[in-house]
Design a protein around this motif. Structure first.
Motif, mmCIF file in Angstrom:
data_model
loop_
_atom_site.group_PDB
_atom_site.id
_atom_site.type_symbol
_atom_site.label_atom_id
_atom_site.label_comp_id
_atom_site.label_asym_id
_atom_site.label_seq_id
_atom_site.Cartn_x
_atom_site.Cartn_y
_atom_site.Cartn_z
ATOM 1 N N GLY A 235 18.982 -7.579 47.295
ATOM 2 C CA GLY A 235 18.746 -6.294 47.947
ATOM 3 C C GLY A 235 17.497 -5.612 47.438
ATOM 4 N N ARG A 236 17.281 -4.382 47.930
ATOM 5 C CA ARG A 236 16.054 -3.656 47.614
ATOM 6 C C ARG A 236 15.891 -3.375 46.130
ATOM 7 N N ALA A 237 16.990 -3.119 45.438
ATOM 8 C CA ALA A 237 16.869 -2.814 44.007
ATOM 9 C C ALA A 237 16.252 -3.987 43.250
ATOM 10 N N PHE A 238 16.679 -5.197 43.580
ATOM 11 C CA PHE A 238 16.083 -6.369 42.931
ATOM 12 C C PHE A 238 14.641 -6.566 43.383
ATOM 13 N N ASP A 239 14.352 -6.229 44.644
ATOM 14 C CA ASP A 239 12.971 -6.292 45.112
ATOM 15 C C ASP A 239 12.093 -5.309 44.333
ATOM 16 N N ASP A 240 12.646 -4.133 44.050
ATOM 17 C CA ASP A 240 11.905 -3.127 43.281
ATOM 18 C C ASP A 240 11.625 -3.616 41.858
ATOM 19 N N ILE A 241 12.611 -4.274 41.257
ATOM 20 C CA ILE A 241 12.433 -4.804 39.908
ATOM 21 C C ILE A 241 11.383 -5.903 39.905
ATOM 22 N N GLU A 242 11.446 -6.779 40.898
ATOM 23 C CA GLU A 242 10.453 -7.845 40.991
ATOM 24 C C GLU A 242 9.059 -7.283 41.243
ATOM 25 N N ALA A 243 8.961 -6.249 42.085
ATOM 26 C CA ALA A 243 7.665 -5.617 42.341
ATOM 27 C C ALA A 243 7.097 -5.016 41.056
ATOM 28 N N SER A 244 7.966 -4.495 40.211
ATOM 29 C CA SER A 244 7.525 -3.947 38.929
ATOM 30 C C SER A 244 6.991 -5.054 38.025
ATOM 31 N N ARG A 245 7.676 -6.179 38.014
ATOM 32 C CA ARG A 245 7.213 -7.320 37.218
ATOM 33 C C ARG A 245 5.848 -7.802 37.716
ATOM 34 N N VAL A 246 5.699 -7.894 39.039
ATOM 35 C CA VAL A 246 4.433 -8.354 39.623
ATOM 36 C C VAL A 246 3.299 -7.387 39.287
ATOM 37 N N LEU A 247 3.583 -6.088 39.365
ATOM 38 C CA LEU A 247 2.558 -5.095 39.048
ATOM 39 C C LEU A 247 2.081 -5.262 37.602
ATOM 40 N N LEU A 248 3.023 -5.443 36.692
ATOM 41 C CA LEU A 248 2.648 -5.623 35.284
ATOM 42 C C LEU A 248 1.842 -6.903 35.085
ATOM 43 N N SER A 249 2.286 -7.982 35.706
ATOM 44 C CA SER A 249 1.626 -9.275 35.498
ATOM 45 C C SER A 249 0.188 -9.278 36.002
ATOM 46 N N ALA A 250 -0.112 -8.417 36.973
ATOM 47 C CA ALA A 250 -1.455 -8.360 37.556
ATOM 48 C C ALA A 250 -2.426 -7.506 36.739
ATOM 49 N N ARG A 251 -1.916 -6.766 35.764
ATOM 50 C CA ARG A 251 -2.778 -5.903 34.967
ATOM 51 C C ARG A 251 -3.564 -6.723 33.941
ATOM 52 N N GLU A 252 -4.815 -6.331 33.740
ATOM 53 C CA GLU A 252 -5.661 -7.032 32.782
ATOM 54 C C GLU A 252 -5.171 -6.860 31.350
ATOM 55 N N ASP A 253 -4.440 -5.761 31.091
ATOM 56 C CA ASP A 253 -3.950 -5.531 29.730
ATOM 57 C C ASP A 253 -2.571 -6.133 29.487
ATOM 58 N N CYS A 254 -2.103 -6.978 30.412
ATOM 59 C CA CYS A 254 -0.817 -7.673 30.236
ATOM 60 C C CYS A 254 -1.078 -9.107 29.804
ATOM 61 N N SER A 255 -0.356 -9.570 28.811
ATOM 62 C CA SER A 255 -0.525 -10.924 28.280
ATOM 63 C C SER A 255 0.060 -11.986 29.204
ATOM 64 N N GLY A 256 0.877 -11.575 30.160
ATOM 65 C CA GLY A 256 1.540 -12.517 31.050
ATOM 66 C C GLY A 256 2.984 -12.769 30.680
ATOM 67 N N LYS A 257 3.382 -12.387 29.477
ATOM 68 C CA LYS A 257 4.779 -12.503 29.065
ATOM 69 C C LYS A 257 5.487 -11.185 29.354
ATOM 70 N N ILE A 258 6.611 -11.279 30.075
ATOM 71 C CA ILE A 258 7.286 -10.060 30.531
ATOM 72 C C ILE A 258 8.792 -10.190 30.324
ATOM 73 N N GLY A 259 9.377 -9.197 29.674
ATOM 74 C CA GLY A 259 10.813 -9.126 29.493
ATOM 75 C C GLY A 259 11.411 -8.043 30.369
ATOM 76 N N ILE A 260 12.724 -7.963 30.337
ATOM 77 C CA ILE A 260 13.429 -6.915 31.066
ATOM 78 C C ILE A 260 14.503 -6.339 30.160
ATOM 79 N N ALA A 261 14.669 -5.031 30.221
ATOM 80 C CA ALA A 261 15.735 -4.342 29.486
ATOM 81 C C ALA A 261 16.428 -3.404 30.456
ATOM 82 N N GLY A 262 17.721 -3.206 30.269
ATOM 83 C CA GLY A 262 18.446 -2.312 31.162
ATOM 84 C C GLY A 262 19.601 -1.649 30.445
ATOM 85 N N TYR A 263 19.933 -0.447 30.901
ATOM 86 C CA TYR A 263 20.960 0.371 30.263
ATOM 87 C C TYR A 263 22.042 0.715 31.284
ATOM 88 N N CYS A 264 23.311 0.473 30.902
ATOM 89 C CA CYS A 264 24.443 0.796 31.776
ATOM 90 C C CYS A 264 24.259 0.039 33.097
#
Length: 235
Positions: free
Chosen positions: A82-111
């Motif tokens: 669903g959209r919530a997972f699409d939003d999370i994936e879009a966030s990962r993609v945005l980070l991965s495209a940044r020049e200041d990102c090493s390419g390694k990406i984790g996820i953390a979540g609460y509740c």
């Protein structure tokens, strides 16, 4: 800082915190709890940045407000799509495209976000840190999971036995993991849920911030993330 995150269903809001220095930095997508992208969620995002992570929290309630969105977001979590997972994936993609990102990406979540972090452990992330997250109904979703560091509270009435069940499932799947249940903590032990009277009431029903457990869990997460996100790739 407040940012806009492009997604397949339109832009959503988010909060980005960047470490000091030139980078590049490993990154973390942080999924908020059922309360939403609150001051507490922003402070947690800042906390990751202070440890050297490019940290981004998407607002999963961007499309209509908390009360309208919460039911749909929970529905997406249990459906694992669903959209919530699409939003999370879009966030990962945005980070991965940044020049200041090493390419390694984790996820953390609460509740609520912890439930998303568990499911997303099998979706292009390098490491996952669910805090008191609802377990997937079908634990086979963890067969291809990335390493997981999970934290639960024994006094949490909503997740009795979850730590033991998750640890057994990850062991069976040969997924590297660190799962711990804190004996004196309840649900939301790493979230500061507003003024002192609110926190006091929350503790009565098995919720609320517990500093010693939060401190220990944070140290475990930082150790785990350091191993899987800050260590250079082999070869």
């Amino acid at each position: 800082m407040e940012i806009t995150i492009p997604t397949p269903a339109g832009d959503i809001d988010g909060y980005l915190a960047t470490p000091t220095g030139p980078g590049p930095f490993p990154a973390v997508v942080i999924v908020h709890d059922a309360i939403g992208l609150s001051n507490d969620a922003r402070e947690i995002t800042d906390r990751f940045a202070s440890e050297g992570y490019l940290a981004l929290s998407p607002n999963l309630y961007s499309r209509g407000g908390r009360f309208r969105c919460v039911r749909q977001v929970f529905k997406d979590m249990f459906a694992r799509s669903g959209r919530a997972f699409d939003d999370i994936e879009a966030s990962r993609v945005l980070l991965s495209a940044r020049e200041d990102c090493s390419g390694k990406i984790g996820i953390a979540g609460y509740c609520m976000g912890g439930g998303f972090a568990l499911v997303a452990a099998s979706r292009s992330f390098d490491v996952s840190a669910p805090y008191y997250g609802q377990l997937p109904r079908d634990l086979s979703v963890l067969d291809d999971a990335c390493p997981v560091v999970a934290s639960f509270g024994r006094r949490d009435p909503s997740l009795r036995g979850a730590a033991t069940k998750l640890s057994a499932a990850l062991t069976e799947c040969n997924v590297p993991h660190d799962v711990k249940e804190y004996p004196d903590a309840g649900h939301s032990f790493a979230n500061k849920m507003g003024p002192a009277p609110v926190q006091a009431f929350a503790k009565v029903v098995g919720f609320g911030y517990h500093e010693p457990s939060d401190r220990d869990a944070w140290q475990r997460v930082m150790t785990f993330f350091g191993e899987y996100l800050k260590t250079p790739s082999k070869g």
